[in-house]
Design a protein around this motif. Structure first.
Motif, PDB file in Angstrom:
ATOM      1  N   SER A   1      12.023 -47.951  82.189  1.00 26.07           N
ATOM      2  CA  SER A   1      13.447 -47.640  82.285  1.00 26.07           C
ATOM      3  C   SER A   1      13.933 -47.021  80.965  1.00 26.07           C
ATOM      4  O   SER A   1      13.349 -47.236  79.900  1.00 26.07           O
TER       5      SER A   1
ATOM      6  N   GLU B   1      16.643 -47.790  79.361  1.00 33.13           N
ATOM      7  CA  GLU B   1      17.117 -48.815  78.433  1.00 33.13           C
ATOM      8  C   GLU B   1      15.954 -49.495  77.720  1.00 33.13           C
ATOM      9  O   GLU B   1      16.045 -49.783  76.527  1.00 33.13           O
TER      10      GLU B   1
ATOM     11  N   SER C   1      26.682 -50.689  77.087  1.00 27.76           N
ATOM     12  CA  SER C   1      26.145 -51.834  76.337  1.00 27.76           C
ATOM     13  C   SER C   1      25.589 -52.884  77.293  1.00 27.76           C
ATOM     14  O   SER C   1      24.568 -53.508  77.008  1.00 27.76           O
ATOM     15  N   GLY C   2      26.224 -53.048  78.454  1.00 31.29           N
ATOM     16  CA  GLY C   2      25.725 -53.988  79.451  1.00 31.29           C
ATOM     17  C   GLY C   2      24.356 -53.598  79.978  1.00 31.29           C
ATOM     18  O   GLY C   2      23.525 -54.465  80.277  1.00 31.29           O
ATOM     19  N   THR C   3      24.102 -52.311  80.087  1.00 34.84           N
ATOM     20  CA  THR C   3      22.790 -51.838  80.542  1.00 34.84           C
ATOM     21  C   THR C   3      21.744 -52.075  79.459  1.00 34.84           C
ATOM     22  O   THR C   3      20.615 -52.493  79.758  1.00 34.84           O
TER      23      THR C   3
ATOM     24  N   VAL D   1      21.731 -54.440  77.252  1.00 35.25           N
ATOM     25  CA  VAL D   1      21.401 -55.869  77.153  1.00 35.25           C
ATOM     26  C   VAL D   1      20.609 -56.373  78.347  1.00 35.25           C
ATOM     27  O   VAL D   1      20.168 -57.529  78.342  1.00 35.25           O
ATOM     28  N   ASN D   2      20.347 -55.540  79.333  1.00 31.98           N
ATOM     29  CA  ASN D   2      19.440 -55.906  80.409  1.00 31.98           C
ATOM     30  C   ASN D   2      18.012 -56.079  79.898  1.00 31.98           C
ATOM     31  O   ASN D   2      17.185 -56.693  80.562  1.00 31.98           O
ATOM     32  N   VAL D   3      17.732 -55.520  78.726  1.00 32.19           N
ATOM     33  CA  VAL D   3      16.386 -55.552  78.157  1.00 32.19           C
ATOM     34  C   VAL D   3      16.226 -56.779  77.266  1.00 32.19           C
ATOM     35  O   VAL D   3      17.038 -57.008  76.364  1.00 32.19           O
ATOM     36  N   SER D   4      15.175 -57.526  77.515  1.00 29.80           N
ATOM     37  CA  SER D   4      14.842 -58.640  76.636  1.00 29.80           C
ATOM     38  C   SER D   4      14.521 -58.084  75.252  1.00 29.80           C
ATOM     39  O   SER D   4      13.771 -57.117  75.124  1.00 29.80           O
TER      40      SER D   4
ATOM     41  N   ALA E   1      16.996 -56.955  73.289  1.00 26.42           N
ATOM     42  CA  ALA E   1      18.115 -56.099  72.897  1.00 26.42           C
ATOM     43  C   ALA E   1      18.906 -56.702  71.752  1.00 26.42           C
ATOM     44  O   ALA E   1      19.510 -55.978  70.960  1.00 26.42           O
TER      45      ALA E   1
ATOM     46  N   ASN F   1      27.749 -44.467  86.099  1.00 25.89           N
ATOM     47  CA  ASN F   1      26.313 -44.715  85.980  1.00 25.89           C
ATOM     48  C   ASN F   1      25.559 -43.496  85.457  1.00 25.89           C
ATOM     49  O   ASN F   1      24.649 -43.644  84.638  1.00 25.89           O
TER      50      ASN F   1
ATOM     51  N   GLN G   1      23.265 -43.250  81.949  1.00 22.98           N
ATOM     52  CA  GLN G   1      21.901 -42.719  81.886  1.00 22.98           C
ATOM     53  C   GLN G   1      21.817 -41.542  80.913  1.00 22.98           C
ATOM     54  O   GLN G   1      20.884 -41.440  80.121  1.00 22.98           O
TER      55      GLN G   1
END
Length: 163
Positions: free
Chosen positions: A2, A4, A30-32, A34-37, A39, A140, A144
């Protein structure tokens, strides 16, 4: 992979931090991220500055810029990116400002128009996009595109060090 995840990995590898300044995306960027461990190692802060007053107060966007060019402009996106990086003390600032719709568009600034700014160590790049779709889709697509721009700026920096 991905976008992110790619962005967080590149920032982690370089030991850089990022701050976001969002208007039309309203925290989705920023919410997207933080989907990543992991982040938390790179994301310093996120500013949601929907109102012009907030852009001025938190990001140091000049009142004259907003008056002359408007909130949805190349100039405002640039100042937002620089301002959030500066305010956070981050290596990179990433900004979004645009018209997600369905209302608010004009012939000069149509619905779907989004400016995305990236400031990396004070060097800025701003891109203009006109996305299509409903409000959710525009937001969205902007997220991206913002991550694409941040990755591009990081890659450009790496290429300039190789020369």
């Amino acid at each position: 992979m991905s976008k992110e995840l790619e962005l967080v990995n590149k920032l982690t590898k370089k030991r850089y931090t990022i701050s976001t300044a969002e208007s039309c995306t309203g925290g989705l960027l920023s919410g997207t991220i933080v989907n990543v461990s992991g982040a938390s190692e790179v994301l310093h802060s996120g500013f949601v500055t929907y109102a012009n007053e907030a852009k001025e107060q938190w990001l140091s966007v000049r009142h004259d810029t907003l008056e002359q060019y408007g909130a949805v402009s190349h100039q405002t996106a640039e100042e937002m990116a620089l301002g959030c990086a500066r305010a956070a003390g981050a290596d990179m600032g990433l900004s979004t400002t645009g018209i997600a719709g369905p209302g608010g568009g004009t012939p000069d600034k149509p619905v779907g128009l989004v400016y995305i700014g990236c400031a990396l160590h004070g060097k800025t790049t701003v891109c203009r996009h006109v996305f299509s779709g409903d409000r959710y889709q525009v937001r969205n697509q902007a997220v991206q595109a913002a991550m694409d721009l941040a990755i591009h700026c990081l890659n450009q920096e790496m290429d300039s060090y190789k020369e």
